[in-house]
Design an enzyme around this catalytic site. Structure first.
Site, PDB file in Angstrom:
ATOM      1  N   ASP A  81       0.827  -1.215   0.000  1.00 56.15           N
ATOM      2  CA  ASP A  81       0.000   0.000   0.000  1.00 56.15           C
ATOM      3  C   ASP A  81       0.858   1.262   0.000  1.00 56.15           C
ATOM      4  O   ASP A  81       2.073   1.201   0.160  1.00 56.15           O
ATOM      5  CB  ASP A  81      -0.986  -0.012   1.182  1.00 56.15           C
ATOM      6  CG  ASP A  81      -0.309  -0.358   2.510  1.00 56.15           C
ATOM      7  OD1 ASP A  81       0.932  -0.291   2.602  1.00 56.15           O
ATOM      8  OD2 ASP A  81      -1.032  -0.705   3.458  1.00 56.15           O
ATOM      9  N   ASN A 150      -7.413  -2.604  14.236  1.00 55.52           N
ATOM     10  CA  ASN A 150      -8.819  -2.813  13.841  1.00 55.52           C
ATOM     11  C   ASN A 150      -8.966  -3.961  12.841  1.00 55.52           C
ATOM     12  O   ASN A 150     -10.020  -4.149  12.254  1.00 55.52           O
ATOM     13  CB  ASN A 150      -9.411  -1.518  13.253  1.00 55.52           C
ATOM     14  CG  ASN A 150      -8.717  -1.078  11.967  1.00 55.52           C
ATOM     15  OD1 ASN A 150      -7.797  -1.736  11.486  1.00 55.52           O
ATOM     16  ND2 ASN A 150      -9.150   0.040  11.416  1.00 55.52           N
ATOM     17  N   HIS A 152      -7.234  -4.374   9.978  1.00 54.16           N
ATOM     18  CA  HIS A 152      -6.973  -4.112   8.556  1.00 54.16           C
ATOM     19  C   HIS A 152      -5.687  -4.808   8.112  1.00 54.16           C
ATOM     20  O   HIS A 152      -4.762  -5.005   8.887  1.00 54.16           O
ATOM     21  CB  HIS A 152      -6.946  -2.607   8.227  1.00 54.16           C
ATOM     22  CG  HIS A 152      -5.747  -1.837   8.675  1.00 54.16           C
ATOM     23  ND1 HIS A 152      -5.814  -0.793   9.564  1.00 54.16           N
ATOM     24  CD2 HIS A 152      -4.437  -1.919   8.326  1.00 54.16           C
ATOM     25  CE1 HIS A 152      -4.612  -0.277   9.749  1.00 54.16           C
ATOM     26  NE2 HIS A 152      -3.747  -0.953   9.010  1.00 54.16           N
ATOM     27  N   GLU A 157      -9.573  -1.526   5.097  1.00 55.67           N
ATOM     28  CA  GLU A 157     -10.159  -1.152   6.382  1.00 55.67           C
ATOM     29  C   GLU A 157     -11.482  -1.878   6.608  1.00 55.67           C
ATOM     30  O   GLU A 157     -12.172  -2.241   5.638  1.00 55.67           O
ATOM     31  CB  GLU A 157     -10.432   0.360   6.387  1.00 55.67           C
ATOM     32  CG  GLU A 157      -9.183   1.226   6.321  1.00 55.67           C
ATOM     33  CD  GLU A 157      -8.549   1.444   7.691  1.00 55.67           C
ATOM     34  OE1 GLU A 157      -8.509   0.507   8.516  1.00 55.67           O
ATOM     35  OE2 GLU A 157      -8.089   2.570   7.927  1.00 55.67           O
TER      36      GLU A 157
HETATM   37  C1  GLP Z   1      -0.264   0.460   8.426  1.00 48.78           C
HETATM   38  C2  GLP Z   1      -0.065  -0.368   7.171  1.00 48.78           C
HETATM   39  C3  GLP Z   1      -0.435  -1.802   7.392  1.00 48.78           C
HETATM   40  C4  GLP Z   1       0.220  -2.309   8.659  1.00 48.78           C
HETATM   41  C5  GLP Z   1      -0.285  -1.522   9.829  1.00 48.78           C
HETATM   42  C6  GLP Z   1       0.219  -1.998  11.170  1.00 48.78           C
HETATM   43  O1  GLP Z   1      -1.568   0.915   8.572  1.00 48.78           O
HETATM   44  N1  GLP Z   1      -0.788   0.123   6.040  1.00 48.78           N
HETATM   45  O2  GLP Z   1      -0.038  -2.569   6.259  1.00 48.78           O
HETATM   46  O3  GLP Z   1      -0.056  -3.660   8.831  1.00 48.78           O
HETATM   47  O4  GLP Z   1       0.123  -0.191   9.621  1.00 48.78           O
HETATM   48  O5  GLP Z   1       1.165  -1.141  11.692  1.00 48.78           O
HETATM   49  P1  GLP Z   1       2.065  -1.441  12.951  1.00 48.78           P
HETATM   50  O6  GLP Z   1       2.931  -2.580  12.580  1.00 48.78           O
HETATM   51  O7  GLP Z   1       2.836  -0.171  13.145  1.00 48.78           O
HETATM   52  O8  GLP Z   1       1.141  -1.762  14.071  1.00 48.78           O
END
Ligand code: GLP
Length: 260
Positions: A81, A150, A152, A157
């Protein structure tokens, strides 16, 4: 059930297979070993890559694997992404994140690193281009994912309906908050929209690894493993795939039965 700490403890044997490691670094090392093994087995392997705080230790370990001889010269990568509206050169872009934490340290060829362009003027064409490039690469062999609190994955989302293919998405406030560190700690500076691989783009990968660490992920991990499929928790759809490995540290596994 064989219990062997450094290898992790397998607490759920069917897909999604769940393996719990002594700590986040051990999980990251195990994942880096798996990726190095995949490259050794197929130097032209196609890997999907995540961003976020969770994979930082994994990227560190992957750099260490490179120092030990893992050769990324023929590897192809696709990031899952990217934010809309900021250039690749912006320090908050996922492209900058990947340059800083992985690509400047390993020998993936620039032309084999694939990103979504968050400043494309024709967003639909950009999303189609990405799908076509994934298909032209022969599909994704190993998709590595993080998970939002959440549920995702990528930027898919929770919503009444999920998109199958690469698409534009409006981020939830929770997700913007958890990305604020990339934007000087200010949620208001986090772009409200992003581009993301869709659920089918992700689920068509031949194998998937979800890495989750820390107690903030425990509740959603439990629902991902044991809960019903629901668009309210996009990661629950990983239950449909027959080669998913969920790699956890003990805090992220705390709500699973049988966790150490
Ligand atoms: C972002 C990314 C996701 C990732 C998520 C979790 O939103 N787009 O792909 O899995 O963060 O982040 P963290 O590892 O900082 O909890």
């Amino acid at each position: 059930m064989p219990v062997h700490k450094p290898q992790g403890i397998r607490i759920h044997a069917r897909s999604p297979r769940v393996t719990v490691y002594a700590d986040a670094d051990a999980a990251a090392r195990a994942l880096a070993r798996r990726v190095a093994g995949a490259i050794e087995a197929n130097p032209r392997v196609v890997i999907g890559l995540p961003t976020g705080r969770t994979p930082l230790a994994f990227y560190r370990e992957l750099v260490a694997q490179h120092a030990r001889g893992a050769d990324f010269a023929e590897v192809t990568t696709f990031n899952v992404d990217e934010f809309v509206g900021i250039p690749a050169s912006h320090p908050g872009s996922y492209r900058s994140f990947m340059e800083e934490h992985l690509f400047r340290h390993v020998n993936v060829r620039p032309e084999r690193r694939h990103f979504l362009n968050g400043t494309a003027t024709d967003v639909d064409a950009e999303c189609r281009r990405y799908e076509e490039e994934i298909a032209a690469a022969g599909g994704i062999d190993l998709q590595i994912l993080g998970i939002g609190t959440n549920g995702h994955i990528g930027f898919n989302e929770p919503a009444p309906a999920l998109a199958a293919r690469t698409h534009r998405v409006t981020l939830t406030l929770e997700t913007r908050r958890s990305n604020a560190a990339l934007f000087g700690g200010d949620t208001a500076n986090v772009p409200p929209e992003a581009l993301s691989m869709g659920m089918a783009t992700i689920l068509h990968a031949r194998a998937i690894v979800l890495l989750a660490t820390g107690k903030a992920k425990a509740a959603c991990v439990e629902r991902v493993v044991n809960g019903p499929l629901t668009t309210g928790l996009p990661a629950s759809f990983l239950q449909l795939h027959d080669d998913v490995n969920i790699m956890l540290d003990a805090p992220a596994a705390a709500k699973l039965r049988g966790s150490p």
